[in-house]
Design an enzyme around this catalytic site. Structure first.
Site, PDB file in Angstrom:
ATOM      1  N   HIS A   1     -27.227 -48.916  49.362  1.00 47.08           N
ATOM      2  CA  HIS A   1     -28.106 -49.639  48.415  1.00 47.08           C
ATOM      3  C   HIS A   1     -27.088 -50.315  47.281  1.00 47.08           C
ATOM      4  O   HIS A   1     -27.647 -50.757  46.485  1.00 47.08           O
ATOM      5  CB  HIS A   1     -28.992 -48.384  47.745  1.00 47.08           C
ATOM      6  CG  HIS A   1     -30.081 -47.966  48.797  1.00 47.08           C
ATOM      7  ND1 HIS A   1     -31.311 -48.491  49.165  1.00 47.08           N
ATOM      8  CD2 HIS A   1     -29.816 -46.744  49.234  1.00 47.08           C
ATOM      9  CE1 HIS A   1     -31.660 -47.693  49.987  1.00 47.08           C
ATOM     10  NE2 HIS A   1     -31.080 -46.750  50.086  1.00 47.08           N
TER      11      HIS A   1
ATOM     12  N   GLU B   1       0.346 -39.978  30.976  1.00 50.66           N
ATOM     13  CA  GLU B   1      -0.985 -39.555  30.499  1.00 50.66           C
ATOM     14  C   GLU B   1      -0.877 -37.903  30.414  1.00 50.66           C
ATOM     15  O   GLU B   1      -1.794 -37.363  29.613  1.00 50.66           O
ATOM     16  CB  GLU B   1      -1.808 -40.032  31.757  1.00 50.66           C
ATOM     17  CG  GLU B   1      -1.803 -41.421  32.127  1.00 50.66           C
ATOM     18  CD  GLU B   1      -0.962 -42.153  32.850  1.00 50.66           C
ATOM     19  OE1 GLU B   1       0.278 -41.720  32.853  1.00 50.66           O
ATOM     20  OE2 GLU B   1      -1.214 -43.190  33.140  1.00 50.66           O
TER      21      GLU B   1
ATOM     22  N   GLU C   1      -1.323 -46.530  47.899  1.00 49.57           N
ATOM     23  CA  GLU C   1       0.189 -45.995  47.570  1.00 49.57           C
ATOM     24  C   GLU C   1       1.119 -46.075  48.555  1.00 49.57           C
ATOM     25  O   GLU C   1       2.371 -46.320  48.426  1.00 49.57           O
ATOM     26  CB  GLU C   1       0.065 -44.958  46.629  1.00 49.57           C
ATOM     27  CG  GLU C   1       1.195 -44.848  45.380  1.00 49.57           C
ATOM     28  CD  GLU C   1       0.862 -43.688  44.488  1.00 49.57           C
ATOM     29  OE1 GLU C   1       1.092 -42.924  44.729  1.00 49.57           O
ATOM     30  OE2 GLU C   1       0.722 -44.019  43.179  1.00 49.57           O
TER      31      GLU C   1
ATOM     32  N   LYS D   1       4.292 -33.416  39.024  1.00 44.72           N
ATOM     33  CA  LYS D   1       5.527 -33.425  39.673  1.00 44.72           C
ATOM     34  C   LYS D   1       6.547 -33.544  38.696  1.00 44.72           C
ATOM     35  O   LYS D   1       7.581 -32.489  38.940  1.00 44.72           O
ATOM     36  CB  LYS D   1       5.393 -34.199  40.844  1.00 44.72           C
ATOM     37  CG  LYS D   1       6.559 -34.134  41.740  1.00 44.72           C
ATOM     38  CD  LYS D   1       6.437 -35.105  42.992  1.00 44.72           C
ATOM     39  CE  LYS D   1       7.686 -35.257  43.948  1.00 44.72           C
ATOM     40  NZ  LYS D   1       7.739 -36.067  44.870  1.00 44.72           N
TER      41      LYS D   1
ATOM     42  N   GLY E   1       3.708 -36.815  45.770  1.00 46.58           N
ATOM     43  CA  GLY E   1       2.648 -36.510  44.794  1.00 46.58           C
ATOM     44  C   GLY E   1       1.128 -36.658  45.468  1.00 46.58           C
ATOM     45  O   GLY E   1       0.367 -35.621  45.535  1.00 46.58           O
ATOM     46  N   ARG E   2       0.940 -37.603  46.306  1.00 46.56           N
ATOM     47  CA  ARG E   2      -0.292 -37.751  47.161  1.00 46.56           C
ATOM     48  C   ARG E   2      -0.263 -36.888  48.458  1.00 46.56           C
ATOM     49  O   ARG E   2      -1.450 -36.979  48.958  1.00 46.56           O
ATOM     50  CB  ARG E   2      -0.513 -39.213  47.369  1.00 46.56           C
ATOM     51  CG  ARG E   2       0.701 -39.698  48.137  1.00 46.56           C
ATOM     52  CD  ARG E   2       0.713 -41.385  48.083  1.00 46.56           C
ATOM     53  NE  ARG E   2       1.565 -41.942  48.718  1.00 46.56           N
ATOM     54  CZ  ARG E   2       2.748 -42.314  48.187  1.00 46.56           C
ATOM     55  NH1 ARG E   2       2.947 -42.077  46.758  1.00 46.56           N
ATOM     56  NH2 ARG E   2       3.585 -42.936  48.665  1.00 46.56           N
TER      57      ARG E   2
ATOM     58  N   LYS F   1       4.178 -48.970  34.004  1.00 43.69           N
ATOM     59  CA  LYS F   1       4.579 -48.093  33.301  1.00 43.69           C
ATOM     60  C   LYS F   1       5.563 -48.532  32.196  1.00 43.69           C
ATOM     61  O   LYS F   1       5.452 -48.089  31.109  1.00 43.69           O
ATOM     62  CB  LYS F   1       5.198 -47.049  33.963  1.00 43.69           C
ATOM     63  CG  LYS F   1       4.333 -46.038  34.791  1.00 43.69           C
ATOM     64  CD  LYS F   1       4.860 -44.892  35.588  1.00 43.69           C
ATOM     65  CE  LYS F   1       4.208 -44.176  36.648  1.00 43.69           C
ATOM     66  NZ  LYS F   1       4.888 -43.167  37.394  1.00 43.69           N
TER      67      LYS F   1
HETATM   68  O1  LIG Z   1       2.720 -35.563  39.226  1.00 42.75           O
HETATM   69  P1  LIG Z   1       3.223 -36.439  38.290  1.00 42.75           P
HETATM   70  O2  LIG Z   1       4.644 -36.491  38.227  1.00 42.75           O
HETATM   71  O3  LIG Z   1       2.554 -36.546  36.940  1.00 42.75           O
HETATM   72  O4  LIG Z   1       2.878 -37.931  38.733  1.00 42.75           O
HETATM   73  C1  LIG Z   1       1.613 -38.534  38.862  1.00 42.75           C
HETATM   74  C2  LIG Z   1       1.205 -39.676  39.980  1.00 42.75           C
HETATM   75  O5  LIG Z   1       2.233 -40.552  39.434  1.00 42.75           O
HETATM   76  C3  LIG Z   1       2.688 -41.362  40.509  1.00 42.75           C
HETATM   77  O6  LIG Z   1       3.989 -41.290  40.801  1.00 42.75           O
HETATM   78  C4  LIG Z   1       2.617 -42.723  40.380  1.00 42.75           C
HETATM   79  O7  LIG Z   1       1.572 -43.408  39.743  1.00 42.75           O
HETATM   80  C5  LIG Z   1       2.078 -40.894  41.734  1.00 42.75           C
HETATM   81  O8  LIG Z   1       2.798 -41.127  42.926  1.00 42.75           O
HETATM   82  C6  LIG Z   1       1.785 -39.554  41.303  1.00 42.75           C
HETATM   83  O9  LIG Z   1       0.771 -38.852  42.206  1.00 42.75           O
END
Ligand SMILES: O=P(O)(O)OC[C@H]1O[C@](O)(CO)[C@@H](O)[C@@H]1O
Length: 548
Positions: free
Chosen positions: A383, A212, A352, A206, A266-267, A511
């Site tokens: 199990h 990452e 979240e 987003k 995002g979610r 972060k």
């Molecule tokens: O799509 P982005 O901006 O890389 O963010 C990834 C994820 O990081 C967050 O902002 C928080 O970890 C989530 O809400 C989101 O889905």
């Protein structure tokens, strides 16, 4: 509880708890022949059974009073009007527009967003079809065989979960892969499984700044350059983001850039171009069916009376356990192997969203909010951790999910799966009494002494609650329905708890600290003065280990 608007309804529920001191779920079934008939709701082929709960008709009435006192219907109207429902970020939350198939106007902060939603959906699905049918080629002019989505959180869990759930619908000549973790092992192991010359990378973020994702995207870009040359990059990368400038700077051509908007959390973004890798796999028609499933639930949520409204009932029953019975956890157990990542997806959606301890005004929330969500597919979970569900000291309400018909698997095994699912929900509420245990042991020939020693361990208290979602089969439309049901459940709960379910400030601190610690972890000589003793001690030991 110092929220005057809901306190009366809240205290009425608290007082009502005592009605259950010596009444079990099994008693409720015995007393009420119409219990199943009246305690289930059907939405097309999906049935939601909420009869195996510590609730009676009074409970439902009082929970609905609570919802009305919290102005649920008014808040739902605010959500669907596209007003600023997420005040801490000044945003609307209009993911419902993404699954509106009719194109009727959907406003976001006073502006109809459907023209741009439809245009972007059209562009994304045309691209997906071209990858799928071979119209779009690799740098060497071949068909793509692998799609690697690089993203994390909502930019990973949705497409990854759905790709697995809908694997029978994925084109056999395409393999979908998902890389999320900044642990280089994730990308390295994925690169071993793909033919780089026939791989499309979809960078999904987003913000297009997430550590990452950008780290993995740069590493994937290096791998492509090393193997295929710099000129191959435009043919092997696409991106999905709300940040077109950053995407362009990464070197991704305009026709491979797909947009969404800041009013999509995002979610909640799987319905947007974030679903690109899924759409490539399952194709346009199936992706549109998936959207239709979400739209079915939007219609159900907005038009069905509260007492028969599935997300409302899901939310209120969970609140009953969370706030009045002090249940800290909620399990989701799909008896549907391909929903294996659904609990993880729901963990982000629910935890979240509703993992908050201040209300909309910034004051302490005043009640318990979101529970811990966890789960694994049944029968595997039986199990692993079901022992605690049956005989532990915690009460863990369970959502069971079950298909009536299997897809692309041996139909002869399915009755066993069904039997296990039904057996678990029955065992949980029915239990096994001391007298029943003793009779069984006696029938097995044990003497009184042995029976006395063993019986307490074999008693099942019962009275343990669960819901069951039973649907025909796990099609794209069914998956769309399931996801949207849980989305709206989360929203309803946030209204009762008076919290903002669309922000996630709680992920920021970690972060920030990671950015501060990264150079200290990389450079063995970097000064750790000022760190807390534990962090400094761990870094010192890490540095020592690296030298050995
Ligand atoms: O799509 P982005 O901006 O890389 O963010 C990834 C994820 O990081 C967050 O902002 C928080 O970890 C989530 O809400 C989101 O889905």
């Amino acid at each position: 509880m110092d929220r005057p608007e809901i306190s009366e309804a809240f205290f009425a529920l608290e007082a009502h708890l005592s009605d259950f001191h010596d009444v079990t779920i099994a008693d409720l079934f015995t007393k009420d022949a119409r219990r199943f008939a009246d305690f289930h709701v059907v939405l097309d082929d999906l049935l939601f059974d909420f009869s195996k709960h510590r609730i009676d008709r009074t409970t439902l009435k009082l929970l609905l009073d609570l919802a009305r006192a919290a102005k649920l219907e008014e808040r739902r109207a605010v959500l669907f009007a596209g007003a600023t429902i997420n005040p801490t970020e000044g945003r609307a939350a209009m993911h419902m527009a993404l699954r509106t198939m009719s194109g009727v106007p959907m406003q976001v902060q006073g502006r109809d967003v459907m023209p741009e939603v439809l245009a972007e959906r059209h562009k994304m699905l045309a691209f997906a079809e071209a990858v799928r049918d071979g119209g779009l080629k690799t740098a060497a002019g071949e068909r793509f065989a692998h799609v690697v989505n690089i993203g994390i959180g909502g930019s990973d869990l949705g497409p990854a979960m759905a790709a697995r759930a809908l694997s029978p619908f994925v084109a056999p000549h395409l393999d979908l892969h998902f890389v999320a973790n900044v642990d280089g092992a994730d990308l390295a192991d994925t690169l071993k499984r793909v033919d780089l010359a026939r791989t499309l990378f979809v960078v999904s973020s987003k913000t297009f700044t997430t550590l990452e994702t950008m780290t993995n995207a740069r590493a994937a870009r290096r791998a492509v350059i090393d193997r295929l040359g710099e000129a191959a990059v435009p043919a092997h990368f696409a991106a999905v983001s709300t940040a077109p400038k950053e995407v362009a700077a990464f070197g991704i051509p305009e026709d491979c850039r797909f947009l969404f908007w800041d009013w999509v959390g995002g979610r909640y973004s799987l319905w947007s171009s974030i679903g690109l890798s899924l759409a490539i796999g399952i194709g346009k028609q199936n992706f549109e069916d998936f959207l239709r499933g979400g739209e079915d639930v939007d219609n159900h949520f907005t038009t069905t009376p509260l007492a028969e409204n599935i997300p409302v009932l899901m939310a209120l029953i969970e609140i009953w356990y969370r706030d009045f019975w002090d249940c800290a956890a909620q399990a989701v157990i799909p008896y549907d192997q391909r929903l294996g990542r659904f609990p993880a997806y729901l963990q982000q959606l629910e935890m979240e969203s509703n993992g908050k301890s201040v209300d909309l005004s910034g004051a302490a929330a005043g009640t318990s909010t979101g529970p811990v969500i966890f789960g694994e597919p049944g029968t595997n979970a039986q199990h692993a951790f079901f022992q605690l569900f049956h005989q532990g000291t915690e009460i863990v309400p369970v959502d069971f999910l079950l298909a009536a018909e299997p897809l692309a698997s041996d139909p002869a095994q399915h009755p066993l799966l069904v039997a296990n699912c039904l057996a678990q929900s029955e065992a949980l509420f029915r239990g096994r009494t001391r007298a029943e245990v003793e009779a069984k042991l006696r029938a097995q020939g044990l003497d009184d002494e042995a029976i006395a020693a063993l019986a307490p361990h074999k008693v099942f208290e019962g009275n343990r609650p669960s819901s069951t979602f039973l649907y025909k089969s796990l099609t794209p439309r069914t998956l769309g329905r399931l996801i949207a049901l849980y989305e709206h459940k989360v929203f309803v709960q946030s209204v009762i708890w008076n919290i903002d379910p669309f922000d996630q400030w709680g992920v920021e601190l970690g972060k920030e600290l990671a950015l501060r610690l990264a150079p200290l972890s990389a450079d063995p000589a970097a000064d750790t003065t000022g760190l807390d003793a534990s962090t400094a001690g761990l870094l010192a030991h890490l540095r020592a280990l690296r030298k050995t």
